[in-house]
Design a protein around this motif. Structure first.
Motif, PDB file in Angstrom:
ATOM      1  N   PRO A  34      -7.351 -23.724  32.859  1.00  0.00           N
ATOM      2  CA  PRO A  34      -8.488 -23.516  33.347  1.00  0.00           C
ATOM      3  C   PRO A  34      -8.511 -22.068  33.959  1.00  0.00           C
ATOM      4  O   PRO A  34      -7.856 -21.802  35.000  1.00  0.00           O
ATOM      5  N   GLY A  35      -9.586 -21.362  33.405  1.00  0.00           N
ATOM      6  CA  GLY A  35      -9.732 -19.844  33.969  1.00  0.00           C
ATOM      7  C   GLY A  35      -8.684 -19.006  33.180  1.00  0.00           C
ATOM      8  O   GLY A  35      -9.076 -17.584  33.277  1.00  0.00           O
ATOM      9  N   ASP A  36      -7.993 -19.341  32.219  1.00  0.00           N
ATOM     10  CA  ASP A  36      -7.037 -18.285  31.721  1.00  0.00           C
ATOM     11  C   ASP A  36      -8.025 -17.740  30.547  1.00  0.00           C
ATOM     12  O   ASP A  36      -8.750 -18.144  29.856  1.00  0.00           O
ATOM     13  N   THR A  37      -7.635 -16.353  30.453  1.00  0.00           N
ATOM     14  CA  THR A  37      -8.408 -15.455  29.597  1.00  0.00           C
ATOM     15  C   THR A  37      -7.930 -15.490  28.248  1.00  0.00           C
ATOM     16  O   THR A  37      -6.501 -15.931  27.882  1.00  0.00           O
ATOM     17  N   LEU A  38      -8.444 -15.511  26.956  1.00  0.00           N
ATOM     18  CA  LEU A  38      -8.302 -15.916  25.467  1.00  0.00           C
ATOM     19  C   LEU A  38      -8.673 -14.429  24.684  1.00  0.00           C
ATOM     20  O   LEU A  38      -9.575 -14.838  24.093  1.00  0.00           O
ATOM     21  N   PRO A  39      -7.757 -13.391  24.850  1.00  0.00           N
ATOM     22  CA  PRO A  39      -8.249 -12.340  24.093  1.00  0.00           C
ATOM     23  C   PRO A  39      -8.064 -12.629  22.631  1.00  0.00           C
ATOM     24  O   PRO A  39      -6.986 -12.863  22.304  1.00  0.00           O
ATOM     25  N   ASP A  40      -8.943 -12.553  21.704  1.00  0.00           N
ATOM     26  CA  ASP A  40      -8.801 -12.915  20.530  1.00  0.00           C
ATOM     27  C   ASP A  40      -7.640 -11.976  19.712  1.00  0.00           C
ATOM     28  O   ASP A  40      -7.025 -12.300  18.778  1.00  0.00           O
ATOM     29  N   SER A  41      -7.729 -10.736  20.170  1.00  0.00           N
ATOM     30  CA  SER A  41      -6.728  -9.745  19.514  1.00  0.00           C
ATOM     31  C   SER A  41      -5.238 -10.049  19.663  1.00  0.00           C
ATOM     32  O   SER A  41      -4.445 -10.097  18.866  1.00  0.00           O
ATOM     33  N   MET A  47      -0.468 -15.249  15.955  1.00  0.00           N
ATOM     34  CA  MET A  47      -0.589 -16.010  15.046  1.00  0.00           C
ATOM     35  C   MET A  47      -0.472 -15.374  13.598  1.00  0.00           C
ATOM     36  O   MET A  47      -0.163 -16.075  12.507  1.00  0.00           O
ATOM     37  N   GLY A  48      -0.494 -14.233  13.593  1.00  0.00           N
ATOM     38  CA  GLY A  48      -0.301 -13.312  12.387  1.00  0.00           C
ATOM     39  C   GLY A  48      -1.252 -13.467  11.144  1.00  0.00           C
ATOM     40  O   GLY A  48      -1.395 -13.240  10.119  1.00  0.00           O
ATOM     41  N   PRO A  53     -10.818 -15.463  12.041  1.00  0.00           N
ATOM     42  CA  PRO A  53     -10.565 -16.675  12.275  1.00  0.00           C
ATOM     43  C   PRO A  53     -10.348 -17.188  14.024  1.00  0.00           C
ATOM     44  O   PRO A  53     -10.894 -18.394  14.098  1.00  0.00           O
ATOM     45  N   VAL A  54      -9.692 -16.450  14.571  1.00  0.00           N
ATOM     46  CA  VAL A  54      -9.681 -16.559  15.824  1.00  0.00           C
ATOM     47  C   VAL A  54     -10.850 -16.488  16.823  1.00  0.00           C
ATOM     48  O   VAL A  54     -11.105 -17.674  17.652  1.00  0.00           O
ATOM     49  N   ARG A  55     -11.740 -15.701  16.471  1.00  0.00           N
ATOM     50  CA  ARG A  55     -13.005 -15.746  17.113  1.00  0.00           C
ATOM     51  C   ARG A  55     -13.959 -16.883  16.830  1.00  0.00           C
ATOM     52  O   ARG A  55     -14.649 -17.349  17.405  1.00  0.00           O
ATOM     53  N   GLU A  56     -13.810 -17.232  15.333  1.00  0.00           N
ATOM     54  CA  GLU A  56     -14.639 -18.435  14.982  1.00  0.00           C
ATOM     55  C   GLU A  56     -14.116 -19.784  15.648  1.00  0.00           C
ATOM     56  O   GLU A  56     -14.854 -20.458  16.096  1.00  0.00           O
ATOM     57  N   ALA A  57     -12.597 -19.833  15.633  1.00  0.00           N
ATOM     58  CA  ALA A  57     -12.032 -20.845  16.366  1.00  0.00           C
ATOM     59  C   ALA A  57     -12.678 -20.991  17.758  1.00  0.00           C
ATOM     60  O   ALA A  57     -12.990 -22.097  18.176  1.00  0.00           O
TER      61      ALA A  57
END
Length: 223
Positions: A34-41, A47-48, A53-57
């Motif tokens: 909880p609190g960890d950031t999730l930068p889509d880039s 993930m390659g 798709p990461v943004r949508e996920a």
């Protein structure tokens, strides 16, 4: 984002689904906290895949209450802890009691639940016991036959799992008494199916859920 995350390359089938699955699993198994950031880039690079798709996920995971928007439009794992358990427990009670009432009303057979009790009995670790316990209660909700209820309950269950990932499991977990309480619920459910009366069953079910989540002061027990 924590450096301990280890995303894998994903196959070009349903990129959003696979991205969602990987992120969700790392949240629920405690790799991402909880609190960890999730930068889509960064996630997309590991993930390659492209960022789309990461943004949508991440958007879908926000809808089910596992991630939230942080600053600058970035996402982070939902900040949740033990203080959220009373509310989550009350919502869980509402969903499960609705399912139980529908099972009795519709005279739905509940034999399929026995396997989960057997799994609790033979569990060799707390993780196995938790899985069997979770499957038992999810199985009850599924027997109500309402797809939207099952979907809502699934999201709620994941939020509860996230909250419990940063707190100790209930002290009675895996004990003979905890197993016996599930056996008693099953027996009461079968009895209610036989005679159509649900008062004792609903009261016992409510107390079981609230006690299991250390939230017995959240609701006034049914008479």
């Amino acid at each position: 984002m924590a450096s301990r995350s280890d995303f894998q390359k994903i196959r070009p089938m349903s990129l959003t689904d696979e991205a969602q699955m990987q992120i969700k699993e790392q949240i629920l198994n405690g790799t991402l906290r909880p609190g960890d950031t999730l930068p889509d880039s960064v996630i997309a690079e590991r993930m390659g895949v492209s960022r789309s798709p990461v943004r949508e996920a991440l958007r879908l995971l926000e809808q089910v209450g596992l991630v939230e928007k942080a600053t600058h439009r970035a996402y982070r794992v939902l900040s949740i802890d033990r203080s959220d358990l009373p509310e989550l427990a009350a919502l869980r009670v509402a969903d499960e009691l609705l399912a139980v009432r529908l099972i009795v009303q519709n005279r739905t057979p509940v034999d399929s639940l026995r396997v989960h009790i057997d799994e609790m009995r033979t569990a060799e670790s707390s993780e196995e016991f938790v899985a069997a316990d979770t499957d038992f209660h999810a199985g009850v909700v599924a027997l109500a036959g309402l797809p939207r209820l099952s979907s809502r309950y699934g999201a709620l269950r994941d939020q509860i799992r996230l909250a419990l990932s940063v707190t100790p499991h209930p002290s009675g977990l895996g004990t003979p008494e905890f197993l016996r309480s599930h056996e008693e619920l099953y027996d009461l459910l079968e009895a209610a199916l036989a005679h159509g009366q649900t008062r004792e069953l609903l009261r016992a079910w409510e107390l079981h859920v609230l006690a299991g989540m250390s939230s017995t002061g959240m609701l006034t027990p049914q008479d």
